[in-house]
Motif scaffolding. Structure first.
Motif, PDB file in Angstrom:
ATOM      1  N   GLY A  84       0.822  -1.213   0.000  1.00 53.31           N
ATOM      2  CA  GLY A  84       0.000   0.000   0.000  1.00 53.31           C
ATOM      3  C   GLY A  84       0.850   1.255   0.000  1.00 53.31           C
ATOM      4  N   LEU A  85       1.983   1.198   0.675  1.00 51.94           N
ATOM      5  CA  LEU A  85       2.886   2.345   0.711  1.00 51.94           C
ATOM      6  C   LEU A  85       3.453   2.629  -0.672  1.00 51.94           C
ATOM      7  CD1 LEU A  85       4.601   4.474   2.235  1.00 51.94           C
ATOM      8  CD2 LEU A  85       6.249   2.656   2.644  1.00 51.94           C
ATOM      9  N   THR A  86       3.872   1.596  -1.372  1.00 47.81           N
ATOM     10  CA  THR A  86       4.439   1.809  -2.701  1.00 47.81           C
ATOM     11  C   THR A  86       3.372   2.311  -3.678  1.00 47.81           C
ATOM     12  OG1 THR A  86       4.187  -0.532  -3.262  1.00 47.81           O
ATOM     13  CG2 THR A  86       6.304   0.153  -2.395  1.00 47.81           C
ATOM     14  N   LYS A  87       2.156   1.815  -3.567  1.00 50.87           N
ATOM     15  CA  LYS A  87       1.069   2.311  -4.429  1.00 50.87           C
ATOM     16  C   LYS A  87       0.773   3.772  -4.138  1.00 50.87           C
ATOM     17  CE  LYS A  87      -1.230  -2.125  -5.019  1.00 50.87           C
ATOM     18  NZ  LYS A  87      -2.384  -2.950  -4.648  1.00 50.87           N
ATOM     19  N   ARG A  88       0.747   4.131  -2.871  1.00 52.13           N
ATOM     20  CA  ARG A  88       0.468   5.523  -2.486  1.00 52.13           C
ATOM     21  C   ARG A  88       1.576   6.441  -2.978  1.00 52.13           C
ATOM     22  NH1 ARG A  88       0.274   8.169   3.401  1.00 52.13           N
ATOM     23  NH2 ARG A  88      -0.612  10.146   2.783  1.00 52.13           N
ATOM     24  N   LEU A  89       2.826   6.006  -2.849  1.00 46.63           N
ATOM     25  CA  LEU A  89       3.952   6.805  -3.317  1.00 46.63           C
ATOM     26  C   LEU A  89       3.869   7.013  -4.824  1.00 46.63           C
ATOM     27  CD1 LEU A  89       6.614   8.244  -2.742  1.00 46.63           C
ATOM     28  CD2 LEU A  89       7.760   6.047  -3.048  1.00 46.63           C
ATOM     29  N   ASN A  90       3.580   5.965  -5.576  1.00 49.43           N
ATOM     30  CA  ASN A  90       3.446   6.100  -7.026  1.00 49.43           C
ATOM     31  C   ASN A  90       2.315   7.057  -7.395  1.00 49.43           C
ATOM     32  OD1 ASN A  90       5.591   4.492  -7.846  1.00 49.43           O
ATOM     33  ND2 ASN A  90       4.393   2.632  -7.693  1.00 49.43           N
ATOM     34  N   THR A  91       1.229   7.019  -6.659  1.00 49.21           N
ATOM     35  CA  THR A  91       0.112   7.937  -6.900  1.00 49.21           C
ATOM     36  C   THR A  91       0.545   9.379  -6.650  1.00 49.21           C
ATOM     37  OG1 THR A  91      -1.515   6.255  -6.321  1.00 49.21           O
ATOM     38  CG2 THR A  91      -2.235   8.537  -6.180  1.00 49.21           C
ATOM     39  N   LEU A  92       1.285   9.600  -5.568  1.00 43.85           N
ATOM     40  CA  LEU A  92       1.749  10.948  -5.240  1.00 43.85           C
ATOM     41  C   LEU A  92       2.741  11.480  -6.273  1.00 43.85           C
ATOM     42  CD1 LEU A  92       2.272  10.547  -1.394  1.00 43.85           C
ATOM     43  CD2 LEU A  92       0.529  11.935  -2.527  1.00 43.85           C
ATOM     44  N   LEU A  93       3.564  10.602  -6.835  1.00 42.73           N
ATOM     45  CA  LEU A  93       4.591  11.036  -7.775  1.00 42.73           C
ATOM     46  C   LEU A  93       4.081  11.128  -9.212  1.00 42.73           C
ATOM     47  CD1 LEU A  93       7.657   9.001  -6.457  1.00 42.73           C
ATOM     48  CD2 LEU A  93       7.069  11.385  -6.000  1.00 42.73           C
ATOM     49  N   PHE A  94       2.949  10.501  -9.494  1.00 42.28           N
ATOM     50  CA  PHE A  94       2.413  10.492 -10.855  1.00 42.28           C
ATOM     51  C   PHE A  94       2.122  11.921 -11.308  1.00 42.28           C
ATOM     52  CE2 PHE A  94      -1.102  10.364 -13.911  1.00 42.28           C
ATOM     53  CZ  PHE A  94      -0.544   9.534 -14.871  1.00 42.28           C
ATOM     54  N   GLY A  95       2.566  12.234 -12.503  1.00 38.97           N
ATOM     55  CA  GLY A  95       2.290  13.537 -13.076  1.00 38.97           C
ATOM     56  C   GLY A  95       3.346  14.590 -12.782  1.00 38.97           C
ATOM     57  N   LEU A  96       4.316  14.279 -11.928  1.00 40.68           N
ATOM     58  CA  LEU A  96       5.387  15.245 -11.682  1.00 40.68           C
ATOM     59  C   LEU A  96       6.302  15.316 -12.892  1.00 40.68           C
ATOM     60  CD1 LEU A  96       6.454  14.530  -7.980  1.00 40.68           C
ATOM     61  CD2 LEU A  96       4.957  16.332  -8.835  1.00 40.68           C
ATOM     62  N   GLU A  97       6.856  16.471 -13.121  1.00 43.18           N
ATOM     63  CA  GLU A  97       7.811  16.655 -14.212  1.00 43.18           C
ATOM     64  C   GLU A  97       9.128  15.967 -13.857  1.00 43.18           C
ATOM     65  OE1 GLU A  97       7.136  18.190 -17.064  1.00 43.18           O
ATOM     66  OE2 GLU A  97       5.109  18.734 -16.454  1.00 43.18           O
ATOM     67  N   GLN A  98       9.932  15.643 -14.880  1.00 38.69           N
ATOM     68  CA  GLN A  98      11.206  14.970 -14.671  1.00 38.69           C
ATOM     69  C   GLN A  98      12.099  15.737 -13.702  1.00 38.69           C
ATOM     70  OE1 GLN A  98      11.670  11.942 -15.972  1.00 38.69           O
ATOM     71  NE2 GLN A  98      13.645  11.712 -14.988  1.00 38.69           N
ATOM     72  N   TYR A  99      12.165  17.063 -13.871  1.00 40.70           N
ATOM     73  CA  TYR A  99      13.038  17.850 -12.989  1.00 40.70           C
ATOM     74  C   TYR A  99      12.568  17.782 -11.540  1.00 40.70           C
ATOM     75  CZ  TYR A  99       9.775  21.763 -12.427  1.00 40.70           C
ATOM     76  OH  TYR A  99       8.700  22.539 -12.081  1.00 40.70           O
ATOM     77  N   SER A 146      13.214  12.030  -5.505  1.00 42.98           N
ATOM     78  CA  SER A 146      12.006  11.194  -5.485  1.00 42.98           C
ATOM     79  C   SER A 146      12.177   9.915  -6.280  1.00 42.98           C
ATOM     80  CB  SER A 146      10.811  11.985  -6.041  1.00 42.98           C
ATOM     81  OG  SER A 146      10.564  13.102  -5.234  1.00 42.98           O
ATOM     82  N   LYS A 147      12.888   9.987  -7.411  1.00 43.86           N
ATOM     83  CA  LYS A 147      13.125   8.781  -8.215  1.00 43.86           C
ATOM     84  C   LYS A 147      13.911   7.747  -7.432  1.00 43.86           C
ATOM     85  CE  LYS A 147      14.962   9.250 -12.212  1.00 43.86           C
ATOM     86  NZ  LYS A 147      15.608   9.653 -13.462  1.00 43.86           N
ATOM     87  N   ALA A 148      14.953   8.164  -6.728  1.00 40.79           N
ATOM     88  CA  ALA A 148      15.768   7.235  -5.955  1.00 40.79           C
ATOM     89  C   ALA A 148      14.962   6.630  -4.813  1.00 40.79           C
ATOM     90  CB  ALA A 148      17.019   7.934  -5.420  1.00 40.79           C
ATOM     91  N   GLY A 149      14.148   7.450  -4.173  1.00 38.88           N
ATOM     92  CA  GLY A 149      13.303   6.947  -3.091  1.00 38.88           C
ATOM     93  C   GLY A 149      12.302   5.924  -3.578  1.00 38.88           C
ATOM     94  N   ARG A 150      11.682   6.212  -4.699  1.00 42.85           N
ATOM     95  CA  ARG A 150      10.707   5.271  -5.268  1.00 42.85           C
ATOM     96  C   ARG A 150      11.388   3.968  -5.665  1.00 42.85           C
ATOM     97  NH1 ARG A 150       7.630   7.190 -10.449  1.00 42.85           N
ATOM     98  NH2 ARG A 150       9.737   7.068 -11.221  1.00 42.85           N
ATOM     99  N   THR A 151      12.564   4.060  -6.284  1.00 39.55           N
ATOM    100  CA  THR A 151      13.302   2.877  -6.689  1.00 39.55           C
ATOM    101  C   THR A 151      13.707   2.050  -5.480  1.00 39.55           C
ATOM    102  OG1 THR A 151      14.120   4.006  -8.658  1.00 39.55           O
ATOM    103  CG2 THR A 151      15.344   2.069  -7.931  1.00 39.55           C
TER     104      THR A 151
END
Length: 67
Positions: free
Chosen positions: A31-46, A59-64
């Motif tokens: 559930g934590l990983t799904k929530r994190l992906n939802t929060l990060l979805f739509g953010l720009e690369q920078y 954020s990319k390193a944290g998600r990975t």
């Protein structure tokens, strides 16, 4: 520097967890990983590549890391 390094405080491990407590925490991981992906979805690369502090993870390193 500690405020930047530990913005929510230093990690305080929970010692002597019961088996049920450990199982409950492990069950929360998907559930934590799904929530994190939802929060990060739509953010720009920078935005994904901006570290939260100097020499900190972005954020990319944290998600990975969480998988």
């Amino acid at each position: 520097m500690d405020q930047i390094r530990y913005p929510i405080g230093q990690f305080q491990p929970q010692n002597n967890l019961s088996n049920d407590e450990m199982i409950n925490l492990i069950k929360q991981i998907p559930g934590l990983t799904k929530r994190l992906n939802t929060l990060l979805f739509g953010l720009e690369q920078y935005q994904l590549e901006t570290p939260y502090r100097p020499n900190g993870w972005d954020s990319k390193a944290g998600r990975t890391s969480l998988g």
